[in-house]
Design a protein around this motif. Structure first.
Motif, PDB file in Angstrom:
ATOM      1  N   ASP A 190       0.853  -1.304   0.099  1.00 35.49           N
ATOM      2  CA  ASP A 190       0.123   0.191  -0.044  1.00 35.49           C
ATOM      3  C   ASP A 190       0.860   1.078   0.107  1.00 35.49           C
ATOM      4  OD1 ASP A 190      -2.571  -1.034  -0.321  1.00 35.49           O
ATOM      5  OD2 ASP A 190      -3.157  -0.771   1.767  1.00 35.49           O
ATOM      6  N   CYS A 247      -2.864  -0.526   4.579  1.00 38.17           N
ATOM      7  CA  CYS A 247      -2.141  -1.740   5.249  1.00 38.17           C
ATOM      8  C   CYS A 247      -3.112  -2.269   6.286  1.00 38.17           C
ATOM      9  CB  CYS A 247      -1.045  -1.089   5.739  1.00 38.17           C
ATOM     10  SG  CYS A 247       0.041  -0.432   4.864  1.00 38.17           S
ATOM     11  N   VAL A 248      -4.443  -2.664   5.755  1.00 37.07           N
ATOM     12  CA  VAL A 248      -5.491  -3.265   6.549  1.00 37.07           C
ATOM     13  C   VAL A 248      -4.834  -4.974   6.756  1.00 37.07           C
ATOM     14  CG1 VAL A 248      -7.861  -4.164   6.803  1.00 37.07           C
ATOM     15  CG2 VAL A 248      -7.241  -1.750   5.802  1.00 37.07           C
ATOM     16  N   SER A 308      -2.774   1.966  -2.052  1.00 36.48           N
ATOM     17  CA  SER A 308      -3.811   3.156  -1.564  1.00 36.48           C
ATOM     18  C   SER A 308      -3.185   4.318  -1.054  1.00 36.48           C
ATOM     19  CB  SER A 308      -4.741   2.423  -0.494  1.00 36.48           C
ATOM     20  OG  SER A 308      -4.041   2.209   0.772  1.00 36.48           O
ATOM     21  N   HIS A 345      -4.258  -8.522   7.108  1.00 35.34           N
ATOM     22  CA  HIS A 345      -4.904  -9.793   6.477  1.00 35.34           C
ATOM     23  C   HIS A 345      -5.279  -9.346   4.801  1.00 35.34           C
ATOM     24  CE1 HIS A 345      -4.777 -11.665  10.144  1.00 35.34           C
ATOM     25  NE2 HIS A 345      -5.579 -10.898  10.697  1.00 35.34           N
ATOM     26  N   THR A 346      -4.839  -8.319   4.294  1.00 31.56           N
ATOM     27  CA  THR A 346      -5.157  -8.040   2.966  1.00 31.56           C
ATOM     28  C   THR A 346      -3.696  -7.744   2.215  1.00 31.56           C
ATOM     29  OG1 THR A 346      -4.841  -5.567   3.293  1.00 31.56           O
ATOM     30  CG2 THR A 346      -7.232  -6.432   3.570  1.00 31.56           C
ATOM     31  N   ASP A 347      -3.794  -7.892   0.749  1.00 27.14           N
ATOM     32  CA  ASP A 347      -2.646  -7.804   0.061  1.00 27.14           C
ATOM     33  C   ASP A 347      -1.690  -6.305   0.317  1.00 27.14           C
ATOM     34  OD1 ASP A 347      -2.962 -10.097  -1.033  1.00 27.14           O
ATOM     35  OD2 ASP A 347      -3.774  -9.410  -2.854  1.00 27.14           O
ATOM     36  N   TYR A 401      -0.156  -2.824  10.475  1.00 29.78           N
ATOM     37  CA  TYR A 401      -0.874  -3.849  10.256  1.00 29.78           C
ATOM     38  C   TYR A 401      -2.418  -3.381  10.973  1.00 29.78           C
ATOM     39  CZ  TYR A 401      -1.644  -8.810   9.207  1.00 29.78           C
ATOM     40  OH  TYR A 401      -1.665 -10.034   8.559  1.00 29.78           O
TER      41      TYR A 401
END
Length: 194
Positions: free
Chosen positions: A15, A72-73, A21, A75-77, A50
């Motif tokens: 990210d 950087c959510v 993002s 469990h996301t890519d 995270y």
């Protein structure tokens, strides 16, 4: 006794790189450069944004000072390390910011709850070199906390990229005043999101 040095790789995540993002111009180049740097160190650790629910840190109308687009959510890519970054030699990863902004890697912990300062001391590290993204935010915050924790601290600018010249100038002054040393020249300055 000889000073033991560690490399702290800060937030080189999808990210924060081009296409992410909250991309920083030069993020992918930083990932490549850091990977080439790794063989020079015997001890390497990494930090990782995270986020689960960091409150006002996330905003649909960010001011890009205290609030930011979601990034950087957990469990996301987007929270994953950039694919150009070689993570095989990371001795530990310190996740930060689950429920807060957490710019500094020293606010993070390993999966079993060990903080960065305690981990470094347990491994007899006295000197740290800091690289990663972004120079004017998480790299700067990590370096400042490293000094506060008693580590001899250097930022390797050739292995970082900053969001903007103005915020980098302010961060540079704060770091220098705190006793952080610098090596090299900033790789990139300027966000792809602005």
């Amino acid at each position: 006794m000889k000073s033991r040095r560690a490399l702290i790789v800060v937030d080189v995540q999808n990210d924060f790189c081009e296409g992410g993002s909250l991309a920083v111009h030069g993020g992918a180049a930083v990932a490549d450069a850091v990977t080439r740097l790794l063989p020079e160190y015997s001890t390497i650790v990494a930090t990782r944004d995270y986020h689960i629910d960091p409150g006002a840190h996330f905003s649909d109308h960010p001011d890009f000072v205290d609030s930011w687009p979601p990034h950087c959510v957990a469990h996301t890519d987007g929270a994953g390390f950039h694919p150009s970054l070689n993570t095989e030699r990371f001795a530990a990863i310190f996740d930060k910011g689950a429920y807060s902004a957490a710019y500094s890697g020293f606010e993070g912990a390993t999966h079993d709850g060990v903080g960065l300062a305690d981990w470094l001391r347990a491994h007899e590290i006295s000197t740290v070199d800091v690289v990663g993204l972004a120079t004017d935010y998480c790299v700067a915050a990590t370096a400042l906390d490293a000094v506060r924790a008693g580590f001899d601290t250097r930022v390797l600018l050739n292995f970082t990229a900053a969001i903007s010249p103005a915020t980098w100038s302010a961060a540079h002054d704060a770091l220098r005043a705190a006793g952080v040393r610098f090596d090299g020249d900033l790789l990139y300055t300027g966000s792809t999101t602005e």
